[in-house]
Design an enzyme around this catalytic site. Structure first.
Site, PDB file in Angstrom:
ATOM      1  N   ASN A 137       0.827  -1.209   0.000  1.00  0.00           N
ATOM      2  CA  ASN A 137       0.000   0.000   0.000  1.00  0.00           C
ATOM      3  C   ASN A 137       0.861   1.259   0.000  1.00  0.00           C
ATOM      4  OD1 ASN A 137       0.701   0.622   2.649  1.00  0.00           O
ATOM      5  ND2 ASN A 137      -1.138  -0.283   3.526  1.00  0.00           N
ATOM      6  N   HIS A 138       0.192   2.400   0.081  1.00  0.00           N
ATOM      7  CA  HIS A 138       0.913   3.662  -0.106  1.00  0.00           C
ATOM      8  C   HIS A 138       1.327   4.311   1.204  1.00  0.00           C
ATOM      9  CE1 HIS A 138      -0.606   4.146  -4.515  1.00  0.00           C
ATOM     10  NE2 HIS A 138      -0.070   2.976  -4.271  1.00  0.00           N
ATOM     11  N   MET A 139       1.135   3.598   2.301  1.00  0.00           N
ATOM     12  CA  MET A 139       1.670   3.979   3.615  1.00  0.00           C
ATOM     13  C   MET A 139       1.058   5.239   4.217  1.00  0.00           C
ATOM     14  SD  MET A 139       5.558   3.017   2.548  1.00  0.00           S
ATOM     15  CE  MET A 139       5.208   3.465   0.860  1.00  0.00           C
ATOM     16  N   VAL A 140      -0.048   5.723   3.624  1.00  0.00           N
ATOM     17  CA  VAL A 140      -0.735   6.889   4.193  1.00  0.00           C
ATOM     18  C   VAL A 140      -1.327   6.482   5.545  1.00  0.00           C
ATOM     19  CG1 VAL A 140      -2.803   8.337   3.956  1.00  0.00           C
ATOM     20  CG2 VAL A 140      -1.291   7.948   1.993  1.00  0.00           C
ATOM     21  N   VAL A 270      -4.747 -21.690   1.750  1.00  0.00           N
ATOM     22  CA  VAL A 270      -5.819 -22.334   2.509  1.00  0.00           C
ATOM     23  C   VAL A 270      -7.034 -22.484   1.596  1.00  0.00           C
ATOM     24  CG1 VAL A 270      -7.344 -22.149   4.514  1.00  0.00           C
ATOM     25  CG2 VAL A 270      -4.935 -21.465   4.700  1.00  0.00           C
ATOM     26  N   TRP A 536      -9.176   1.163  -3.619  1.00  0.00           N
ATOM     27  CA  TRP A 536      -8.439   0.061  -2.987  1.00  0.00           C
ATOM     28  C   TRP A 536      -8.707  -0.052  -1.489  1.00  0.00           C
ATOM     29  CZ3 TRP A 536      -3.975   2.959  -5.576  1.00  0.00           C
ATOM     30  CH2 TRP A 536      -4.080   2.819  -6.961  1.00  0.00           C
ATOM     31  N   HIS A 537      -9.911   0.356  -1.093  1.00  0.00           N
ATOM     32  CA  HIS A 537     -10.257   0.293   0.331  1.00  0.00           C
ATOM     33  C   HIS A 537     -11.489  -0.574   0.566  1.00  0.00           C
ATOM     34  CE1 HIS A 537      -8.168   4.452   0.792  1.00  0.00           C
ATOM     35  NE2 HIS A 537      -7.317   3.458   0.809  1.00  0.00           N
TER      36      HIS A 537
HETATM   37  C1  LIG Z   1      -2.725  -0.554  -3.747  1.00  0.00           C
HETATM   38  C2  LIG Z   1      -3.234  -0.262  -2.385  1.00  0.00           C
HETATM   39  C3  LIG Z   1      -2.853   0.919  -1.763  1.00  0.00           C
HETATM   40  C4  LIG Z   1      -3.339   1.211  -0.490  1.00  0.00           C
HETATM   41  N1  LIG Z   1      -2.881   2.324   0.164  1.00  0.00           N
HETATM   42  C5  LIG Z   1      -3.238   2.550   1.450  1.00  0.00           C
HETATM   43  C6  LIG Z   1      -2.677   3.623   2.182  1.00  0.00           C
HETATM   44  O1  LIG Z   1      -1.839   4.373   1.693  1.00  0.00           O
HETATM   45  N2  LIG Z   1      -3.076   3.774   3.471  1.00  0.00           N
HETATM   46  C7  LIG Z   1      -4.005   2.973   4.045  1.00  0.00           C
HETATM   47  O2  LIG Z   1      -4.361   3.202   5.209  1.00  0.00           O
HETATM   48  N3  LIG Z   1      -4.554   1.930   3.382  1.00  0.00           N
HETATM   49  C8  LIG Z   1      -4.160   1.692   2.115  1.00  0.00           C
HETATM   50  N4  LIG Z   1      -4.655   0.606   1.446  1.00  0.00           N
HETATM   51  C9  LIG Z   1      -5.630  -0.272   2.127  1.00  0.00           C
HETATM   52  C10 LIG Z   1      -4.983  -1.210   3.165  1.00  0.00           C
HETATM   53  O3  LIG Z   1      -3.713  -1.611   2.760  1.00  0.00           O
HETATM   54  C11 LIG Z   1      -5.902  -2.400   3.377  1.00  0.00           C
HETATM   55  O4  LIG Z   1      -7.150  -1.950   3.843  1.00  0.00           O
HETATM   56  C12 LIG Z   1      -5.362  -3.405   4.399  1.00  0.00           C
HETATM   57  O5  LIG Z   1      -4.062  -3.804   4.069  1.00  0.00           O
HETATM   58  C13 LIG Z   1      -6.283  -4.624   4.467  1.00  0.00           C
HETATM   59  O6  LIG Z   1      -5.774  -5.523   5.402  1.00  0.00           O
HETATM   60  P1  LIG Z   1      -6.353  -6.995   5.533  1.00  0.00           P
HETATM   61  O7  LIG Z   1      -5.592  -7.633   6.634  1.00  0.00           O
HETATM   62  O8  LIG Z   1      -7.816  -6.934   5.598  1.00  0.00           O
HETATM   63  O9  LIG Z   1      -6.012  -7.707   4.141  1.00  0.00           O
HETATM   64  P2  LIG Z   1      -4.612  -7.960   3.452  1.00  0.00           P
HETATM   65  O10 LIG Z   1      -3.557  -7.061   4.017  1.00  0.00           O
HETATM   66  O11 LIG Z   1      -4.833  -7.903   2.009  1.00  0.00           O
HETATM   67  O12 LIG Z   1      -4.231  -9.426   3.922  1.00  0.00           O
HETATM   68  C14 LIG Z   1      -4.830 -10.608   3.463  1.00  0.00           C
HETATM   69  C15 LIG Z   1      -3.744 -11.677   3.456  1.00  0.00           C
HETATM   70  O13 LIG Z   1      -4.333 -12.963   3.343  1.00  0.00           O
HETATM   71  C16 LIG Z   1      -3.610 -13.723   2.417  1.00  0.00           C
HETATM   72  N5  LIG Z   1      -4.519 -14.733   1.888  1.00  0.00           N
HETATM   73  C17 LIG Z   1      -5.640 -14.515   1.173  1.00  0.00           C
HETATM   74  N6  LIG Z   1      -6.242 -15.674   0.859  1.00  0.00           N
HETATM   75  C18 LIG Z   1      -5.492 -16.646   1.404  1.00  0.00           C
HETATM   76  C19 LIG Z   1      -5.591 -18.063   1.425  1.00  0.00           C
HETATM   77  N7  LIG Z   1      -6.607 -18.701   0.820  1.00  0.00           N
HETATM   78  N8  LIG Z   1      -4.638 -18.782   2.071  1.00  0.00           N
HETATM   79  C20 LIG Z   1      -3.621 -18.152   2.691  1.00  0.00           C
HETATM   80  N9  LIG Z   1      -3.476 -16.804   2.694  1.00  0.00           N
HETATM   81  C21 LIG Z   1      -4.399 -16.061   2.066  1.00  0.00           C
HETATM   82  C22 LIG Z   1      -3.168 -12.698   1.388  1.00  0.00           C
HETATM   83  O14 LIG Z   1      -2.122 -13.157   0.585  1.00  0.00           O
HETATM   84  C23 LIG Z   1      -2.787 -11.532   2.276  1.00  0.00           C
HETATM   85  O15 LIG Z   1      -1.463 -11.619   2.726  1.00  0.00           O
HETATM   86  C24 LIG Z   1      -4.212   0.306   0.165  1.00  0.00           C
HETATM   87  C25 LIG Z   1      -4.580  -0.884  -0.455  1.00  0.00           C
HETATM   88  C26 LIG Z   1      -4.095  -1.175  -1.714  1.00  0.00           C
HETATM   89  C27 LIG Z   1      -4.501  -2.459  -2.360  1.00  0.00           C
END
Ligand SMILES: Cc1cc2nc3c(=O)[nH]c(=O)nc-3n(C[C@H](O)[C@H](O)[C@H](O)COP(=O)(O)OP(=O)(O)OC[C@H]3O[C@@H](n4cnc5c(N)ncnc54)[C@H](O)[C@@H]3O)c2cc1C
Length: 668
Positions: A137-140, A270, A536-537
């Site tokens: 992500n963009h680290m904001v 998984v 991307w949220h």
């Molecule tokens: C391009 C981008 C830029 C962003 N920029 C920002 C920003 O600047 N600031 C901010 O606050 N937010 C930002 N976000 C949003 C933020 O990063 C996400 O909301 C947050 O990371 C979501 O966390 P999560 O734990 O729900 O999912 P994720 O961090 O996506 O974690 C899910 C994990 O589960 C794993 N996984 C999935 N399915 C399986 C499976 N079947 N078996 C095993 N492992 C699996 C994946 O590989 C992944 O590692 C951004 C998102 C993106 C995509």
């Protein structure tokens, strides 16, 4: 996130730097690196107290926190492997999209929106590596606003009220942004000494300074802290960057976790949760083409993110019965899994301006690489982002409903590749690329922070390796689209401010076939429908209140929780990473509190705090007692004089809430 469009569209020094990226990487391979957690060698059929699926933003934080309890055994499975070097160097964040560490999800074509996007669909990048989307992500650093959490609390209980979530934001945070740390009024809302650094300075790019001036001319207040709860305006974000390197729940928490109780299995996909008689007892996974079964004595916890968590639930029989039956899946619990998908909708507005408008103050040469390698400074170490928050109406000036994220793109930038990664179609990207050969481009991302529209995630098939179907649902509620004429015109008005006027800035309306021959407001609505992309949220597909309860337990199933962005019942007004870390921190405490009592059979009546005994403290006889809360809620206690005498209690909550009770607690 949207504000990273600076890099997304290849502006600033990044243009020059990307062209010499190969040499740079050659130099950095040995000079920038990280020791990632080891891959475990595990016996098929092994048992653990907790199994966590997904080592992303939430899973990394949760696994690290649970492994603080010495006698909890935790297995963390991640479908991806170690992050590449680009995941460490802030300026290279954009290179991770559409790469092998991205799941490369897309939405399903709906013939209603996205006509100006490649293949008529929205790109949905998500991290597939340790750290998940937190590694690309963009680290904001943003949190949302108090009213977001008032809303959550009304749906899921007081655990999620602003006062409580603020404690957890502060717990994880190590605020070093010089715009904030020196201001006691702002620091009331920030933490020091937490695991994840939140940094920043007022040395921002020239173009960001010019945008701040422009927004001030347009009547926006300039705010020093974009997370300040009761004030909105235009300002620069802080970022989760430590010493010029990405900081994340992976780097700050998982990398430092207790490796004796925690087992990590990388490249382990998984495929199913094993549910027997209404209880989740384990998972099935595939690693190196081999099938594994692992069993959970206490809980299976899904942290696979907004798209893969609902997919796994549905593959395991937890979901809308009609959809599951249509695929021949036995229904274990009929729940609205996958519905309530929503995201911040984003539409780009464009200006062109004279060459020299953006003034790339970062040297476009290898000096930047040398600077970075020498002391982690310079352009590569940074992620400057700003936004202007707008309220729905001037009567609610403390809560934003919209945001504008401007970016200045110098002439001859490698704009095209960023444009295509974002998802705009070939024709549009070519048109914009051609303009950029003649002019500098100003893009302003106009973002709806509280959309009413909802989409859904469904299974494509019963094959666990098939991507889920993502029906984005963007603008399914027409009211969401109605805001865009006002927003886009506000974005265009930057052309009328002093600096941009002096650079002959003017609005350009890219050619969108579906929108020819329309009046201005009608054109904006038509163009917005055609060009809208995800910011991307995405959240909400296993929401609190409908799929999980306020403790994040899946309704009607024992031993199964969800801890990730999918539990958000409603999206917050801001970027979602820090809120997901907060969710994981709260989940860790809920789990520790639950098991510390039921597991030890503790006699809490033996507990004294200062001159108080258990019987004189109303909270103390309750099973979910939390030492920090007792201290915090009891005026009679002078926390600097606390002595705790506990017999036969696992001191889980004490150590875990260390930031709340400081190091003045002596445990006898
Ligand atoms: C391009 C981008 C830029 C962003 N920029 C920002 C920003 O600047 N600031 C901010 O606050 N937010 C930002 N976000 C949003 C933020 O990063 C996400 O909301 C947050 O990371 C979501 O966390 P999560 O734990 O729900 O999912 P994720 O961090 O996506 O974690 C899910 C994990 O589960 C794993 N996984 C999935 N399915 C399986 C499976 N079947 N078996 C095993 N492992 C699996 C994946 O590989 C992944 O590692 C951004 C998102 C993106 C995509």
């Amino acid at each position: 996130m949207v504000c990273g469009l600076t890099s997304c569209l290849g502006s600033g020094a990044a243009g020059g730097l990307f062209s010499s990226a190969v040499q740079f990487f050659a130099a950095t391979q040995c000079l920038v690196g990280e020791t990632w957690p080891k891959d475990s060698v595990l016996q098929n059929g092994s048992r653990y107290d907790f199994i966590i699926v997904g080592a992303g933003t939430a899973g990394s934080a949760l696994a690290a926190r649970l492994s603080e309890v010495a006698n909890f055994s935790v297995l963390l499975l991640e479908a991806g492997g170690d992050p590449p070097i680009e995941a460490i160097i802030p300026a290279f964040r954009e290179t991770l999209k559409a790469s092998s560490v991205d799941w490369n999800f897309t939405s399903v074509e709906n013939n209603i929106t996205s006509q100006a996007l490649k293949r008529g669909i929205e790109q949905q990048p998500r991290g597939k590596m340790l750290g998940g989307s937190g590694s690309l992500n963009h680290m904001v650093y943003a949190r949302g606003f108090p009213s977001d959490y008032h809303e959550w609390a009304s749906i899921a209980g007081e655990t999620w009220n602003w006062t409580n979530v603020l404690k957890y934001f502060m717990k994880t945070e190590h605020m070093t942004d010089t715009n904030i740390v020196n201001n006691p009024e702002l620091m009331v809302y920030h933490g020091r000494g937490g695991a994840i650094e939140v940094s920043g300075t007022n040395e921002v790019m020239f173009s960001i300074k010019k945008f701040l001036q422009a927004f001030e001319e347009l009547g926006f207040k300039t705010v020093p802290d974009m997370t300040y709860p009761n004030s909105i305006g235009a300002g620069c974000f802080s970022h989760t960057i430590r010493n010029g390197e990405r900081d994340s729940s992976l780097r700050a928490l998982l990398n430092n976790a207790n490796s004796t109780s925690l087992h990590i299995l990388k490249d382990a996909f998984v495929t199913k949760i094993i549910i027997e008689n209404g209880t989740a007892i384990g998972i099935e996974a595939v690693k190196d083409d081999e099938k594994f079964l692992f069993y959970a004595d206490r809980e299976v916890i899904l942290s696979a993110g907004t798209f893969n968590t609902p997919k796994l639930l549905m593959l395991s029989g937890v979901g809308p019965s009609e959809h599951l039956r249509s695929l021949g899946i036995d229904v274990v619990a009929d729940l609205p899994v996958g519905s309530n998908l929503h995201d911040h909708a984003m539409v780009l507005a464009f200006l062109v301006a004279d060459n020299g408008t953006c003034v790339s103050d970062e040297a476009e040469n290898s000096m930047e690489a040398i600077k970075y390698l020498y002391d982690r400074t310079g352009f590569l170490a940074k992620a400057d982002n700003m936004a202007a928050y707008l309220p729905l109406s001037s009567s609610e000036p403390t809560v934003p409903e919209f945001a504008l994220y401007p970016t200045c793109i110098p002439q001859f930038s490698p704009f095209r590749s960023g444009c295509l990664t974002l998802g705009l179609n070939e024709d549009l990207c070519t048109e914009l690329h051609n303009l950029n050969q003649e002019y500098e481009l100003v893009t302003i991302a106009a973002v709806l922070l509280k959309p009413k529209s909802r989409g859904k995630v469904e299974l494509n098939s019963i094959n666990p390796f098939d991507d889920p179907l993502i029906y984005a649902g963007t603008f399914s509620e027409e009211q969401d689209l109605d805001h865009f004429p006002r927003l886009i015109k506000m974005a265009w008005s930057i052309a009328d401010t002093n600096y941009f006027r002096s650079k002959n800035a003017r609005v350009i309306k890219p050619w969108v076939e579906a929108c020819s021959n329309l009046t201005e407001s009608a054109w904006i609505k038509c163009m917005s429908r055609a060009m809208v992309t995800s910011a991307w949220h995405s959240v909400g597909t296993a929401a609190m209140g409908t799929v999980v309860d306020g403790d994040l337990k899946v309704l009607g199933i024992n031993g199964l929780r969800v801890v990730d962005a999918s539990v958000m019942p409603k999206i917050i007004r801001g970027n979602t990473n820090a809120p997901v870390v907060m969710i994981a921190e709260i989940a860790a405490d809920l789990i520790k509190e639950h098991y510390s009592v039921s597991r030890t059979g503790t006699n809490l009546n033996n507990m004294t705090i200062g001159n108080l005994t258990a019987s004189s403290m109303p909270n103390i006889s309750q099973p979910n007692i939390n030492l920090a809360d007792v201290i915090e809620n009891n005026d009679m206690i002078n926390s600097s004089l606390i002595e705790v005498e506990i017999t036969n209690v696992e001191i889980i909550t004490t150590t875990d809430r260390q930031s709340d009770i400081d190091d003045t607690v002596n445990v006898a």
